[in-house]
Write a protein that holds these residues in place. Structure first.
Motif, short mmCIF file in Angstrom:
data_model
loop_
_atom_site.label_atom_id
_atom_site.label_comp_id
_atom_site.label_asym_id
_atom_site.label_seq_id
_atom_site.Cartn_x
_atom_site.Cartn_y
_atom_site.Cartn_z
N ASP A 123 -13.60 31.59 -13.33
CA ASP A 123 -12.82 30.38 -13.09
C ASP A 123 -13.55 29.56 -12.03
OD1 ASP A 123 -12.23 31.60 -10.64
OD2 ASP A 123 -10.17 32.09 -11.19
N LYS A 175 -14.49 26.61 -22.68
CA LYS A 175 -13.28 26.66 -21.85
C LYS A 175 -12.22 27.45 -22.61
CE LYS A 175 -9.76 23.85 -19.61
NZ LYS A 175 -9.27 22.50 -19.33
N HIS A 176 -11.61 28.40 -21.90
CA HIS A 176 -10.51 29.18 -22.45
C HIS A 176 -9.26 28.87 -21.65
CE1 HIS A 176 -13.04 31.76 -24.96
NE2 HIS A 176 -13.86 31.86 -23.94
N GLN A 177 -8.13 28.82 -22.32
CA GLN A 177 -6.85 28.65 -21.65
C GLN A 177 -6.08 29.94 -21.85
OE1 GLN A 177 -6.34 25.69 -19.96
NE2 GLN A 177 -4.66 26.80 -19.01
N SER A 236 -1.60 30.25 -18.07
CA SER A 236 -1.64 29.06 -17.23
C SER A 236 -3.00 28.88 -16.54
CB SER A 236 -0.53 29.13 -16.18
OG SER A 236 -0.74 30.25 -15.34
N SER A 237 -3.93 29.78 -16.75
CA SER A 237 -5.22 29.66 -16.06
C SER A 237 -6.35 29.29 -17.01
CB SER A 237 -5.57 30.97 -15.33
OG SER A 237 -6.04 31.94 -16.23
N SER A 238 -7.23 28.43 -16.52
CA SER A 238 -8.42 28.06 -17.27
C SER A 238 -9.57 28.95 -16.83
CB SER A 238 -8.80 26.61 -17.00
OG SER A 238 -7.82 25.74 -17.49
#
Length: 181
Positions: free
Chosen positions: A71, A107-109, A112-114
């Motif tokens: 992150d 980018k992964h979601q 609630s976190s990227s």
């Protein structure tokens, strides 16, 4: 001349056996990947009228040194302690957006976190995500890869995919059972 060739071949075999050939090859491949993505970034920046800054290249190099997901906070800390450049969080966020647009970062979601990972030469893998603790674990399954690869999609050509499986990890499952008892 025949003997010279044989001696060279024998010496070459001895040299290969005495060095850590596999580790050397892996490092050479990593450096080749880094050079390739630098070139890809240069082409993207030129094509889109962006400046070629040393910070952008340092961020790219750092990302391609990280194995697995990260992150922004992790990337910031890594660059602060191990990187050649200290960059602001704003520079990291802006550069990450640019690298995603350039198809150099994925980018992964996850909930609630990227989280992010390198895109170029990244082996296809899948993710299991614990809905209790948020832990993300990568796994590979040849059967899944094959099934997805053989899936025919009407009027659509797939370039890549992501698979997320949500559930409860064994650690959280054990903790829940202990609470109940």
């Amino acid at each position: 001349n025949k003997n010279r060739g044989r001696i060279f071949a024998l010496n070459f075999q001895v040299i290969i056996k005495t060095i850590n050939f596999e580790g050397w090859t892996k490092n050479l491949m990593e450096e080749n990947i880094k050079e390739t993505v630098k070139q890809m970034l240069t082409e993207y920046l030129q094509k889109n009228g962006h400046r070629k800054t040393p910070e952008r290249y340092a961020i790219l190099d750092t990302i391609y040194s990280i194995k697995g997901h990260f992150d922004i906070d992790m990337l910031y800390k890594y660059m602060e302690t191990d990187g050649e450049f200290r960059v602001s969080r704003a520079t990291l966020y802006n550069t990450i957006i640019l690298l995603v647009d350039a198809n150099l970062v994925i980018k992964h979601q996850f909930g609630s976190s990227s989280q992010y990972e390198r895109a170029y030469k990244n082996e296809t893998h899948h993710h299991v995500i614990c809905t209790e603790c948020g832990k993300v674990t990568e796994f590979q399954d040849e059967g899944l890869k094959q099934a997805i690869g053989e899936t025919k999609l009407k009027s659509f050509t797939a370039s890549h995919y992501s698979l997320y499986i949500y559930g409860v990890c064994s650690k959280c499952s054990r903790a829940k059972k202990k609470k109940i008892n």
